[in-house]
Motif scaffolding. Structure first.
Motif, PDB file in Angstrom:
ATOM      1  N   GLN A 208      -2.290  -1.428 -10.026  1.00  0.00           N
ATOM      2  CA  GLN A 208      -2.396   0.025 -10.124  1.00  0.00           C
ATOM      3  C   GLN A 208      -1.032   0.667 -10.347  1.00  0.00           C
ATOM      4  OE1 GLN A 208      -5.421   1.598 -10.170  1.00  0.00           O
ATOM      5  NE2 GLN A 208      -6.193  -0.503 -10.131  1.00  0.00           N
ATOM      6  N   ILE A 209      -0.011   0.135  -9.672  1.00  0.00           N
ATOM      7  CA  ILE A 209       1.348   0.656  -9.843  1.00  0.00           C
ATOM      8  C   ILE A 209       1.811   0.457 -11.284  1.00  0.00           C
ATOM      9  CG2 ILE A 209       3.770   0.209  -9.266  1.00  0.00           C
ATOM     10  CD1 ILE A 209       2.812  -0.355  -6.379  1.00  0.00           C
TER      11      ILE A 209
ATOM     12  N   TYR B 252       2.124   1.775  -3.423  1.00  0.00           N
ATOM     13  CA  TYR B 252       0.992   2.195  -4.258  1.00  0.00           C
ATOM     14  C   TYR B 252       0.744   3.694  -4.118  1.00  0.00           C
ATOM     15  CZ  TYR B 252      -4.015   3.078  -5.063  1.00  0.00           C
ATOM     16  OH  TYR B 252      -5.220   3.602  -5.452  1.00  0.00           O
TER      17      TYR B 252
ATOM     18  N   SER C  61      -2.596  -3.494  -5.549  1.00  0.00           N
ATOM     19  CA  SER C  61      -1.640  -2.383  -5.482  1.00  0.00           C
ATOM     20  C   SER C  61      -0.692  -2.398  -6.666  1.00  0.00           C
ATOM     21  CB  SER C  61      -0.837  -2.461  -4.175  1.00  0.00           C
ATOM     22  OG  SER C  61      -1.678  -2.287  -3.048  1.00  0.00           O
ATOM     23  N   TYR C  62      -0.184  -3.576  -7.014  1.00  0.00           N
ATOM     24  CA  TYR C  62       0.795  -3.646  -8.091  1.00  0.00           C
ATOM     25  C   TYR C  62       0.166  -3.555  -9.471  1.00  0.00           C
ATOM     26  CZ  TYR C  62       4.851  -4.125  -5.167  1.00  0.00           C
ATOM     27  OH  TYR C  62       5.862  -3.860  -4.280  1.00  0.00           O
TER      28      TYR C  62
ATOM     29  N   CYS D 295       1.412   6.114  -7.240  1.00  0.00           N
ATOM     30  CA  CYS D 295       0.150   6.546  -7.862  1.00  0.00           C
ATOM     31  C   CYS D 295      -0.314   7.922  -7.376  1.00  0.00           C
ATOM     32  CB  CYS D 295      -0.939   5.510  -7.601  1.00  0.00           C
ATOM     33  SG  CYS D 295      -0.594   3.894  -8.325  1.00  0.00           S
TER      34      CYS D 295
ATOM     35  N   TYR E 276       0.841  -1.206   0.000  1.00  0.00           N
ATOM     36  CA  TYR E 276       0.000   0.000   0.000  1.00  0.00           C
ATOM     37  C   TYR E 276       0.871   1.249   0.000  1.00  0.00           C
ATOM     38  CZ  TYR E 276      -3.254   3.577   1.664  1.00  0.00           C
ATOM     39  OH  TYR E 276      -3.989   4.727   1.798  1.00  0.00           O
TER      40      TYR E 276
END
Length: 311
Positions: free
Chosen positions: A220-221, A123, A217-218, A127, A120
């Protein structure tokens, strides 16, 4: 088999890795060395983070907490194994076994939550870089750690108390070098249905939910990084996640291997060997992963070791 009430059980017997007395000294030396490397490596991480202000950021705050947890988990398992190997006494008291079982649950659960919190953190950093210092302030990080500790303690307490209600058979041999929940439950003569349900629930909470959070998370990353136009910028963004991805893969990969091995292994010794991969090896390798894959940590560790050596 004859039944025996849990209040009558005084000792369990840890079968360990081998019965061969000629091999035990070798195993003792190997595990003593691994334990010393684990303690020293993780202590260096903690002292480096505490000593240098530029490392006192959320990412390194979580790394230092992971190092503390790795020391605690290794200390829960390895010293008793060294004792049983050296003295040839494979017994462990009922209270000692239950205590070890609970601490393994506590530290394993906390590590799972901590890896999710670290994902997190990466992230938010990638982001939402402009809001990072606001979203990941000391108060937020402390709350994440506190929540992880509380849920791990609750899980340990609940599963530990449910073991207390079990009665055990005359066979009290555990085919491992430490007291592990599922292996202890296999020795029970009483009904373990409720225990099994709670274990599945705990596996979902400490396995399914953190892994889902890490994957989210990854994803989105990766999506954010791929929108970066420069190749150098992409590499820099991905490099900040490399250490965490390596540690997460090692931790969950070894845990999955243990689960598969314990489910299909015919020989109990194979399960015992597999358990090394999640109670000993990751804790020893984590400091090297963070030091070698992170430029800031690598430089700081060199500076810190040189400073200590010059004293």
């Amino acid at each position: 088999m004859g039944g025996k009430n849990q209040t009558d059980v005084s000792h369990f017997f840890l079968l360990g890795l081998t019965d061969d007395p000629t091999v035990k000294p070798v195993i003792f030396c190997i595990f003593l060395l691994m334990y010393m490397v684990t303690i020293l490596g993780n202590l260096l991480i903690i002292l480096a983070v505490c000593s240098y202000s530029h490392l006192q950021t959320p990412m390194y705050f979580f790394i230092s907490n992971l190092s503390i947890n790795d020391i605690c988990l290794s200390t829960t398992v390895i010293p008793n194994m060294l004792r049983t190997t050296q003295t040839q006494d494979q017994s462990i008291s009922y209270a000692g076994c239950l205590t070890q079982l609970c601490f393994v649950l506590l530290f394993a659960g906390f590590e799972s939550c901590l890896l999710a919190a670290m994902a997190y953190d990466r992230y938010v950093a990638i982001c939402y870089p402009l809001s990072y210092t606001v979203m990941m302030n000391f108060h937020s990080c402390a709350l994440l750690i506190l929540f992880s500790v509380l849920i791990s303690v609750l899980n340990m307490g609940l599963l530990g108390l449910m073991v207390l209600r079990l009665s055990f058979c005359t066979n009290l041999e555990i085919p491992l070098f430490f007291c592990e929940l599922s292996q202890v439950m296999k020795l029970a003569c009483s009904d373990t249905l409720i225990n099994d349900i709670l274990i599945y629930l705990a596996t979902f909470i400490f396995g399914g939910i953190p892994i889902s959070g890490i994957i989210f998370s990854y994803v989105q990353i990766a999506s954010s990084v791929l929108r970066i136009s420069s190749v150098k910028g992409r590499c820099k963004a991905f490099s900040t996640c490399g250490s965490h991805l390596s540690v997460t893969s090692l931790s969950y990969g070894s845990g999955l291997w243990v689960y598969i091995t314990s489910s299909v292994a015919i020989l109990p010794k194979k399960t015992s060997v597999a358990c090394i991969m999640y109670t000993v090896v990751p804790q020893m390798l984590n400091p090297f992963i963070f030091s070698l894959r992170n430029k800031d940590m690598k430089g700081t560790m060199k500076k810190f070791i040189s400073k200590v050596a010059s004293l």
